[in-house]
Design an enzyme around this catalytic site. Sequence first.
Site, PDB file in Angstrom:
ATOM      1  N   HIS A 121      13.203 -35.682 -40.011  1.00  0.00           N
ATOM      2  CA  HIS A 121      12.299 -34.617 -40.910  1.00  0.00           C
ATOM      3  C   HIS A 121      11.932 -35.267 -42.071  1.00  0.00           C
ATOM      4  O   HIS A 121      11.059 -34.612 -42.831  1.00  0.00           O
ATOM      5  CB  HIS A 121      13.272 -33.441 -41.264  1.00  0.00           C
ATOM      6  N   HIS A 122      12.186 -36.452 -42.434  1.00  0.00           N
ATOM      7  CA  HIS A 122      11.650 -37.456 -43.608  1.00  0.00           C
ATOM      8  C   HIS A 122      10.362 -37.893 -43.319  1.00  0.00           C
ATOM      9  O   HIS A 122       9.705 -38.497 -44.131  1.00  0.00           O
ATOM     10  CB  HIS A 122      12.663 -38.348 -44.049  1.00  0.00           C
ATOM     11  N   ALA A 123      10.178 -38.191 -42.119  1.00  0.00           N
ATOM     12  CA  ALA A 123       8.740 -38.951 -41.695  1.00  0.00           C
ATOM     13  C   ALA A 123       7.620 -38.031 -42.213  1.00  0.00           C
ATOM     14  O   ALA A 123       7.521 -37.060 -41.897  1.00  0.00           O
ATOM     15  CB  ALA A 123       8.612 -39.089 -40.216  1.00  0.00           C
TER      16      ALA A 123
END
Length: 382
Positions: A121-123
Site C-alpha cells: 500500500h505504500h507504492a
Amino acid sequence: MSAYNFGPNHPMSPLRLDLTAALARELGIFELPQVEVIPAYVASDDELATVHTREYIAAVRRVGEDPTLSDHAHGLGTEDDPAFAGMHEASARLAGGSLLAADAVLGGSVQRAVNFGGGMHHALPEKASGFCIYNDPALAIMRLLDSGVSRVAYIDIDAHHGDGTERVFWEDSRVLTISLHESGMTLFPGTGFANDIGGPNAEGCAVNVALPAGTSDAGWLRAFHAVVPQLVAAFGPDVIVSQHGCDSHRDDHLTHLNTSVDGQREAALSIAALAEKVCEGRWIAVGGGGYNVVSVVPRVWSHLMAIAAGKPVPLRTAVPETWRAHVAEKYGRVAPLLMGEDADTWWRSWEVGYNPSDALDRTVMATRKAVFPLYGLDPWFD
C-alpha cells in the site's frame, strides 16, 4: 510469490508467505470445498499502467535486470527497497494476484477473495516506498472501477498509514479510503492525520485515524467501530477491499502498537460482516506488513482466509504439530501452541460516551469531526 525478496537482512522476509501457506494448508483451509487456490500471474505493463507511470515501470524492469544499479528518483535501490534480480516479475506477480481476486469477484464466481501476498500500500504511481514496488490494492480497485463498479470502500488496518493507495484515489469520489494506523508522529510514513480528508473533488473520501503509540486491542477495536462501519454504510460501496497488515501486533519490532492475533481476527470478522451488510458480501482482502514471521503473520492471515471462506478457526484451536515441527526443523524457531493468544478483545462502544482526557478518544473524535458531517452523521452520537 516468495520471489519478492529484498534479501536476508531485510525485515520483509518471504518466509512469512511460505509459513502462512503451510499453516493454512495444515489447518485444512485450502481443502475446504468452497475454496479454490489459483496461482497468481505476472501483471502486464498495460495493467500496471492503470495506476503506475510507464517511466516507473520501465525503471523497475531496468533495476531488476541489473541489481547493481540504483534509481533513487524512483525509490529503487534504497535501504527500504533494495534492488534484486527479477524485481519487476516478482512485484508484478503480487499485483497479478490482487487483479485475479478482483476479476473473480467481478465475474460473480466468488463473493470473497484473498491475496495474502499483496497489500503493498505504500507504492506510489511514480515511486517505490516502504517495501512496496507496485500498489496491488490500488490496481485491484482500479480494475473494479474500470469494469463498471460504481463505488469501492478500501479499509486499511496496517500499522502504517496506507498513503500510496490514498494518494492514487485522493481526487476520486468513487473510492472511500479509510486507514487506521499508528500516528505519523511516531511511525513511517509520517502522514495520515484526521484533517487529511481527500482532494477538493472528493472531500470526505479519505479518512484517517492516527492512533497513539501503545494502543491495545481495546482502543484499536473501539476506534475501528467508532469510524469504519458508520462511514462505509453511509458511503454504500459495491465492493469492499481491505488491507490486513498485521504489524500492529505487540511483538512486531517495527511498530509501537499493542494488538493481539485475537484482536486482528476480530477486525477481520467485523469487515466480513460489514461486507455482508452493505455490499452483498463482495470482499477482497490482501495482506500487507507484518514482521514477526513465525508467531504472528501465519496465524493472522490463516484466520483471515478461514473467515473469508466462512469457516473461522476458533482461537483455542491447536496449531498443527506438523507445522510446528516444520518451523523448528527448517528455521530453528519455536512456534505458538494455539491459534489465539487468550487476549481480552473487549472494546468500549462509542455509544457509552467520549472521554476528552483519553488520547485515543481525542484522535477518534478528531476524525469523526472532520468527516462525519460530510455524510450527514453526527460526530458525537452516530
